[in-house]
Design a protein around this motif. Structure first.
Motif, mmCIF file in Angstrom:
data_model
loop_
_atom_site.group_PDB
_atom_site.id
_atom_site.type_symbol
_atom_site.label_atom_id
_atom_site.label_comp_id
_atom_site.label_asym_id
_atom_site.label_seq_id
_atom_site.Cartn_x
_atom_site.Cartn_y
_atom_site.Cartn_z
ATOM 1 N N SER A 92 -6.669 -2.079 -10.729
ATOM 2 C CA SER A 92 -5.369 -1.933 -10.066
ATOM 3 C C SER A 92 -5.118 -0.485 -9.662
ATOM 4 O O SER A 92 -4.512 -0.220 -8.618
ATOM 5 N N PHE A 105 -4.282 0.486 -5.693
ATOM 6 C CA PHE A 105 -3.078 1.124 -5.172
ATOM 7 C C PHE A 105 -3.346 2.529 -4.650
ATOM 8 O O PHE A 105 -2.727 2.964 -3.667
ATOM 9 N N LEU A 142 -5.169 1.975 -1.358
ATOM 10 C CA LEU A 142 -4.232 1.307 -0.449
ATOM 11 C C LEU A 142 -3.309 2.321 0.212
ATOM 12 O O LEU A 142 -3.063 2.281 1.423
ATOM 13 N N LEU A 143 -2.814 3.262 -0.588
ATOM 14 C CA LEU A 143 -1.903 4.271 -0.059
ATOM 15 C C LEU A 143 -2.647 5.448 0.562
ATOM 16 O O LEU A 143 -2.232 5.981 1.588
ATOM 17 N N SER A 184 -7.253 -2.837 -1.097
ATOM 18 C CA SER A 184 -7.163 -1.390 -0.922
ATOM 19 C C SER A 184 -7.880 -0.925 0.337
ATOM 20 O O SER A 184 -7.459 0.047 0.967
ATOM 21 N N GLY A 197 -5.357 -1.537 3.278
ATOM 22 C CA GLY A 197 -5.042 -0.116 3.383
ATOM 23 C C GLY A 197 -5.106 0.370 4.824
ATOM 24 O O GLY A 197 -4.303 1.206 5.249
ATOM 25 N N GLU A 215 -1.957 -0.801 6.355
ATOM 26 C CA GLU A 215 -0.845 0.054 5.903
ATOM 27 C C GLU A 215 -0.839 1.368 6.665
ATOM 28 O O GLU A 215 0.219 1.866 7.064
ATOM 29 N N VAL A 266 0.862 7.272 -7.785
ATOM 30 C CA VAL A 266 0.317 6.106 -8.486
ATOM 31 C C VAL A 266 -0.521 6.549 -9.688
ATOM 32 O O VAL A 266 -0.457 5.944 -10.764
ATOM 33 N N TRP A 284 0.170 5.258 -13.477
ATOM 34 C CA TRP A 284 -0.827 4.474 -14.223
ATOM 35 C C TRP A 284 -1.227 5.153 -15.534
ATOM 36 O O TRP A 284 -1.594 4.476 -16.487
#
Length: 420
Positions: free
Chosen positions: A236, A240, A243-244, A365, A369, A372, A396, A400
């Protein structure tokens, strides 16, 4: 476990079957990465004929979305399939499907078929990829001994990164000559991958539990991932952060309209992260990470975010290439840790399903991504989108560290033979 019994008993990593597996993976990754450059450039060039930079950036980002949607819909079924059927056969069928897609892209490009056929074929490519990754992740460990698995993971990553470096550069040169040529070369590479899979002679059929329904098998895999916080936290975090922080979806924009380096420079930019990843994978294949793996993973993801920020602000082509290379090196550390945790601690009979969940996260991602980035570019501009993503990856990472203390405290990989 059956999967561990297929490796060589004399401690040799490069068995005949594993060598063919690596050769097939190299050809397939080289085909997909070179083809991705051709697709992105062709889509952006076509869109720019009638659209602004911002609008064309959004269209390029949509390529990631149409490849992610099949992955999202089929990943869990693909994982269960990899745990029920011969994994070598599944990979061969996936390569054949990708070969057909490349051939169709070549025909569309030759006859100037517009943008919509590209998106339709990209979706078909996403379907094949959904079944490819769980089968490939589960097949590799079946071909080596258990104590060689960390080295095998690093070597597999090394081979993939060589292709990741060569592919974008090859794609940039080919699409500068003709997009059709780029697609035809991919067809040949996928054909070579099919041949390599056909030459594997090891038993690649997993242990199965007869009588269990597909839904029960999928539920078991999901429960395993949710209950193992090391695995959940690792995959995860990767999802993230990338992805960002993923900037690759906007590289055509940076190459053409910000750095002004054309398709050849675009190929270099696409290959730069793989250069850093290649060097790191080479080191890890000789000296795998043995201590403080959790902290090192968090540090690597933070560096990924910082380099994304630096790339967004850079207006120098050499500096941009350097930022992407360091970004790729940091990502390789994260990838090695995640893959090792997932493949080592997961029983062979569940590797396909667990890998499918991981693929779903990582596919999100990568492909999502890119989408995004396209959406963010629509509102913030391409530079603002990359800067926003880098800052998000850093945020992130900090979150985490707090949410997954067990991952932060993780010290050694459980299969390290020196410490078992």
């Amino acid at each position: 476990m059956q999967g561990m019994s297929q490796g060589s008993s004399d401690g040799t990593l490069f068995t005949r079957s594993y060598t063919f597996f690596l050769a097939g993976r190299f050809c397939a990754v080289l085909a997909s990465t070179s083809q991705a450059v051709v697709i992105a450039w062709e889509v952006y060039e076509t869109a720019r004929q009638t659209m602004s930079v911002v609008e064309a950036s959004f269209v390029v980002g949509m390529i990631g979305l149409v490849q992610f949607l099949p992955l999202f819909g089929l990943a869990l079924v693909a994982g269960e399939t990899a745990d029920r059927h011969d994994r070598r056969v599944i990979l061969r069928l996936c390569y054949l499907g990708q070969l057909v897609t490349s051939a169709a892209l070549a025909i569309r490009s030759e006859f100037s078929g517009g943008l919509w056929p590209i998106f339709a074929l990209a979706a078909l490519f996403g379907c094949a990829r959904a079944f490819f990754q769980p089968a490939a992740s589960a097949l590799g460990p079946m071909l080596v001994s258990s104590h060689l698995l960390p080295r095998a993971i690093a070597t597999n990553s090394l081979v993939a990164q060589v292709a990741n470096i060569s592919g974008p550069a090859l794609g940039g040169v080919l699409c500068a000559v003709s997009p059709v040529l780029g697609y035809v070369v991919s067809v040949g590479l996928y054909a070579a991958a099919v041949v390599c899979m056909s030459l594997i002679r090891a038993n690649t059929r997993p242990d199965t539990q007869p009588g269990r329904s597909r839904a029960a098998q999928i539920k078991e895999g999901l429960a395993y991932v949710w209950g193992n916080k090391l695995v959940l936290g690792a995959i995860s975090l990767d999802m993230f952060a990338v992805l960002l922080g993923g900037a690759t979806g906007l590289l055509p924009v940076f190459a053409r309209d910000i750095l002004h380096v054309g398709p050849e420079g675009f190929g270099v930019l696409r290959g730069a992260p793989a250069i850093g990843a290649l060097l790191t994978a080479g080191v890890l294949s000789i000296r795998p990470i043995r201590r403080h793996i959790g902290l090192k993973m968090f540090a690597a993801v933070a560096m990924f975010g910082l380099m994304t920020l630096a790339f967004g602000y850079s207006r120098s082509f050499p500096l941009s290439v350097a930022c992407l290379a360091v970004l790729g090196a940091a990502d390789m550390v994260s990838v090695f840790t995640r893959q090792s945790l997932v493949q080592i601690v997961t029983p062979d009979r569940m590797r396909g399903r667990v890998s499918a969940v991981s693929t779903l996260f990582i596919g999100a991602s990568n492909e999502l991504g890119e989408f995004e980035s396209g959406v963010a570019a629509r509102f913030l501009g391409p530079v603002g989108a990359v800067v926003f993503g880098g800052a998000g990856a850093l945020a992130v990472t900090g979150l985490w560290v707090w949410l997954f203390p067990s991952l932060r405290r993780a010290d050694r990989l459980v299969s390290d033979p020196v410490h078992q």
